[in-house]
Scaffold this motif. Structure first.
Motif, PDB file in Angstrom:
ATOM      1  N   VAL A 204       0.865  -1.174   0.000  1.00 30.36           N
ATOM      2  CA  VAL A 204       0.000   0.000   0.000  1.00 30.36           C
ATOM      3  C   VAL A 204       0.904   1.228   0.000  1.00 30.36           C
ATOM      4  CG1 VAL A 204      -2.071  -1.000   1.028  1.00 30.36           C
ATOM      5  CG2 VAL A 204      -0.248  -0.263   2.515  1.00 30.36           C
ATOM      6  N   GLY A 205       0.850   1.979  -1.076  1.00 32.79           N
ATOM      7  CA  GLY A 205       1.754   3.113  -1.203  1.00 32.79           C
ATOM      8  C   GLY A 205       3.188   2.652  -1.216  1.00 32.79           C
ATOM      9  N   GLU A 206       4.003   3.230  -0.354  1.00 29.13           N
ATOM     10  CA  GLU A 206       5.409   2.871  -0.293  1.00 29.13           C
ATOM     11  C   GLU A 206       5.691   1.803   0.752  1.00 29.13           C
ATOM     12  OE1 GLU A 206       7.518   6.466   0.398  1.00 29.13           O
ATOM     13  OE2 GLU A 206       7.023   7.358  -1.549  1.00 29.13           O
ATOM     14  N   ARG A 256      -6.924   1.990   1.348  1.00 30.91           N
ATOM     15  CA  ARG A 256      -5.533   1.593   1.527  1.00 30.91           C
ATOM     16  C   ARG A 256      -4.875   2.481   2.585  1.00 30.91           C
ATOM     17  NH1 ARG A 256      -3.492   0.149  -4.646  1.00 30.91           N
ATOM     18  NH2 ARG A 256      -5.383  -1.023  -5.240  1.00 30.91           N
ATOM     19  N   LEU A 257      -4.240   1.826   3.531  1.00 32.11           N
ATOM     20  CA  LEU A 257      -3.634   2.539   4.640  1.00 32.11           C
ATOM     21  C   LEU A 257      -2.505   3.439   4.154  1.00 32.11           C
ATOM     22  CD1 LEU A 257      -3.532   2.857   7.765  1.00 32.11           C
ATOM     23  CD2 LEU A 257      -1.850   1.003   7.765  1.00 32.11           C
TER      24      LEU A 257
END
Length: 264
Positions: A204-206, A256-257
């Motif tokens: 999720v993201g980076e 998404r966190l």
């Protein structure tokens, strides 16, 4: 329709393109404890946190959601979901808030009260729910369908959608089946979640997590239930790292966190 089971929304419990939360109606003291529907090993004590999510639909950013757990007094807590912010939510003037006040008892989470506020450019709707454990009855007032104004009989272990999200974090373990009774917004129905046997990588993201996939499938006994909820739970993270809602077999909403912090 975004749900707070997003059960998600985790929850999100019927947020009509959002639904959500609110003020915290007062309730009486000395309520009896509710029994948990799942026996588990001792789990970590609740700790305050604030988590921020990106909300997507069809790959497009709708806005942001914040999930926060706040202590009110010994054993009494409030969990809040706030949806809005940037993206399409902001353009449409949409904001939704939902909260549940509850007690963390030896036998499970005991909901006491609930508030929901939904705002758009031209309207504001609010509902308030009270879980009266002395009378074993839950009622909702405000902007709610007439058919859902009737009292709902409470059973030990009943929880709101937001509390079920916390319970999934508490109870998930590989291969487990988690059974809860969802009592929210004037309705009651069983919710069954199945935890995958194997851990899987979730990005999720980076950030990347090694997480358990927890799935609630549509109820085969309910012809109107076509929703599937998938929650990814990572050890040591107090909130889902990702939440996905599917309707009719197709991805609908994806949370998404982005980040989370402890709250003093």
């Amino acid at each position: 329709m975004i749900r707070t089971t997003l059960s998600f929304l985790l929850v999100l419990g019927a947020l009509g393109m959002p639904d959500a939360a609110a003020q915290d109606p007062s309730v009486g003291e000395g309520l009896p404890e509710a029994s948990s529907t799942l026996e588990t090993e001792a789990s970590p004590a609740l700790a305050p946190f604030e988590a921020r999510y990106e909300v997507l639909a069809g790959g497009k950013a709708l806005g942001e959601a914040t999930l926060q757990l706040t202590p009110l007094s010994p054993h009494r807590w409030r969990v809040d979901l706030d949806m809005g912010g940037r993206g399409l939510f902001r353009l449409a003037g949409i904001n939704a808030e939902q909260s549940t006040v509850f007690e963390d008892t030896a036998s499970g989470f005991l909901p006491l009260s609930q508030g929901t506020v939904r705002k758009t450019l031209f309207s504001r709707k609010q509902t308030t729910g009270t879980y009266d454990w002395a009378r074993r009855s839950a009622t909702w007032t405000g902007d709610i369908k007439e058919s859902r104004e009737r009292p709902v009989a409470l059973e030990p272990g009943d929880m709101s959608g937001l509390l079920i999200n916390l319970a999934v974090i508490r109870d998930a373990r590989p291969g487990a089946t988690l059974r809860y009774r969802y009592v929210d917004n004037g309705r009651a129905k069983p919710h069954v979640y199945r935890v995958s046997e194997e851990m899987e990588g979730v990005k999720v993201g980076e950030l990347s997590y090694n997480a358990m996939r927890v799935t609630r499938s549509p109820d085969p006994g309910d012809a109107q239930d076509d929703e599937e909820t998938v929650i990814w739970v990572a050890h040591g993270v107090p909130t889902p790292v990702r939440m996905l809602q599917r309707e009719g077999g197709e991805d609908k909403y994806d949370l998404r966190l982005v980040d989370y912090t402890g709250v003093q």
